[in-house]
Design a protein around this motif. Structure first.
Motif, PDB file in Angstrom:
ATOM      1  N   GLN A   1      28.094   4.669 -26.707  1.00 19.97           N
ATOM      2  CA  GLN A   1      28.900   5.866 -26.485  1.00 19.97           C
ATOM      3  C   GLN A   1      29.043   6.601 -27.814  1.00 19.97           C
ATOM      4  O   GLN A   1      30.054   6.489 -28.492  1.00 19.97           O
ATOM      5  N   GLY A   2      28.010   7.326 -28.185  1.00 23.42           N
ATOM      6  CA  GLY A   2      28.021   8.051 -29.449  1.00 23.42           C
ATOM      7  C   GLY A   2      29.137   9.073 -29.503  1.00 23.42           C
ATOM      8  O   GLY A   2      29.579   9.578 -28.474  1.00 23.42           O
ATOM      9  N   ARG A   3      29.610   9.341 -30.687  1.00 24.85           N
ATOM     10  CA  ARG A   3      30.701  10.299 -30.882  1.00 24.85           C
ATOM     11  C   ARG A   3      30.470  11.105 -32.155  1.00 24.85           C
ATOM     12  O   ARG A   3      29.963  10.592 -33.147  1.00 24.85           O
ATOM     13  N   TRP A   4      30.882  12.366 -32.125  1.00 23.35           N
ATOM     14  CA  TRP A   4      30.957  13.172 -33.333  1.00 23.35           C
ATOM     15  C   TRP A   4      32.177  12.671 -34.082  1.00 23.35           C
ATOM     16  O   TRP A   4      33.256  12.590 -33.513  1.00 23.35           O
ATOM     17  N   VAL A   5      32.035  12.337 -35.351  1.00 28.40           N
ATOM     18  CA  VAL A   5      33.135  11.719 -36.083  1.00 28.40           C
ATOM     19  C   VAL A   5      33.830  12.706 -37.026  1.00 28.40           C
ATOM     20  O   VAL A   5      35.038  12.870 -36.966  1.00 28.40           O
ATOM     21  N   TYR A   6      33.072  13.387 -37.900  1.00 30.93           N
ATOM     22  CA  TYR A   6      33.710  14.239 -38.904  1.00 30.93           C
ATOM     23  C   TYR A   6      32.726  15.294 -39.382  1.00 30.93           C
ATOM     24  O   TYR A   6      31.525  15.055 -39.425  1.00 30.93           O
TER      25      TYR A   6
ATOM     26  N   HIS B   1      28.692   8.880 -34.894  1.00 31.75           N
ATOM     27  CA  HIS B   1      28.516   7.462 -34.560  1.00 31.75           C
ATOM     28  C   HIS B   1      27.420   7.358 -33.514  1.00 31.75           C
ATOM     29  O   HIS B   1      27.442   8.072 -32.517  1.00 31.75           O
ATOM     30  N   ILE B   2      26.447   6.487 -33.785  1.00 30.11           N
ATOM     31  CA  ILE B   2      25.405   6.270 -32.785  1.00 30.11           C
ATOM     32  C   ILE B   2      25.692   4.947 -32.087  1.00 30.11           C
ATOM     33  O   ILE B   2      26.262   4.038 -32.666  1.00 30.11           O
ATOM     34  N   GLY B   3      25.342   4.872 -30.876  1.00 28.64           N
ATOM     35  CA  GLY B   3      25.598   3.668 -30.110  1.00 28.64           C
ATOM     36  C   GLY B   3      25.616   3.992 -28.638  1.00 28.64           C
ATOM     37  O   GLY B   3      25.197   5.071 -28.208  1.00 28.64           O
TER      38      GLY B   3
ATOM     39  N   GLN C   1      32.690   0.140 -38.557  1.00 32.56           N
ATOM     40  CA  GLN C   1      32.776  -1.209 -37.997  1.00 32.56           C
ATOM     41  C   GLN C   1      32.296  -1.256 -36.546  1.00 32.56           C
ATOM     42  O   GLN C   1      31.911  -2.300 -36.050  1.00 32.56           O
ATOM     43  N   ARG C   2      32.316  -0.124 -35.860  1.00 36.51           N
ATOM     44  CA  ARG C   2      31.900  -0.069 -34.458  1.00 36.51           C
ATOM     45  C   ARG C   2      30.392   0.122 -34.300  1.00 36.51           C
ATOM     46  O   ARG C   2      29.873   0.065 -33.202  1.00 36.51           O
ATOM     47  N   GLY C   3      29.713   0.413 -35.366  1.00 40.96           N
ATOM     48  CA  GLY C   3      28.278   0.667 -35.329  1.00 40.96           C
ATOM     49  C   GLY C   3      27.908   1.662 -36.406  1.00 40.96           C
ATOM     50  O   GLY C   3      28.759   2.126 -37.156  1.00 40.96           O
ATOM     51  N   ALA C   4      26.651   1.990 -36.481  1.00 43.42           N
ATOM     52  CA  ALA C   4      26.156   2.845 -37.568  1.00 43.42           C
ATOM     53  C   ALA C   4      26.714   4.262 -37.489  1.00 43.42           C
ATOM     54  O   ALA C   4      26.803   4.854 -36.419  1.00 43.42           O
ATOM     55  N   LEU C   5      27.054   4.773 -38.658  1.00 45.76           N
ATOM     56  CA  LEU C   5      27.421   6.175 -38.799  1.00 45.76           C
ATOM     57  C   LEU C   5      26.251   6.897 -39.435  1.00 45.76           C
ATOM     58  O   LEU C   5      25.697   6.448 -40.431  1.00 45.76           O
ATOM     59  N   VAL C   6      25.895   8.011 -38.866  1.00 44.71           N
ATOM     60  CA  VAL C   6      24.779   8.814 -39.353  1.00 44.71           C
ATOM     61  C   VAL C   6      25.339  10.012 -40.111  1.00 44.71           C
ATOM     62  O   VAL C   6      26.368  10.579 -39.741  1.00 44.71           O
TER      63      VAL C   6
END
Length: 146
Positions: free
Chosen positions: A57-62, A53-55, A87-92
């Motif tokens: 507070q970016g996070r590693w998702v899966y 997830h970029i934004g 829904q929280r922002g773009a997933l890369v």
């Protein structure tokens, strides 16, 4: 402990390998939604993939692997746990062409070293990854995307 380990210290771990994470033609990582709506870009490819997830507070998702990345992108996009993050922002989404016999080890290493938000055995199984194989796989150190 051997005499060499006493004199030289413990053996050094191998440096992580750069698996050459794929980018689009603009040299940017594509969004999951763009690949899910145009899966033909991934047709015929297999390997290890990472979603983050970029934004602010970016996070590693899966993280996972698949012999058919076009089908994996569609399955990820349709998964409710992934949709919540969208829904929280773009997933890369990016992927690397890792040999089939090394994929479990690469995924296990990345999951051990990065704080992925989604740990979902049901999604793993849907994508063809067995929890037992991941748990017992010999870790293959790789550099994360970025």
């Amino acid at each position: 402990m051997s005499l060499l380990s006493l004199l030289l210290g413990p053996p050094k771990r191998p440096a992580p390998i750069d698996p050459f994470w794929r980018r689009n033609g603009s040299l940017k990582y594509p969004t999951l939604v763009s690949l899910a709506t145009r899966p033909q870009e991934l047709r015929g490819y297999g390997g290890v993939f990472v979603v983050w997830h970029i934004g602010v507070q970016g996070r590693w998702v899966y993280c996972g692997h698949s012999p058919a990345l076009d089908e994996a992108a569609l399955a990820l996009f349709e998964a409710p746990t992934i949709r919540e993050w969208e829904q929280r922002g773009a997933l890369v989404f990016t992927w690397a062409p890792v040999r089939e016999d090394r994929r479990d080890g690469v995924v296990a290493y990345l999951r051990d070293t990065l704080p992925f938000e989604i740990k979902n055995e049901g999604l793993d199984e849907r994508l063809g990854m067995a929890a037992g194989r991941l748990a017992t796989a010999q870790r293959v150190p790789v550099l994360p995307p970025g």
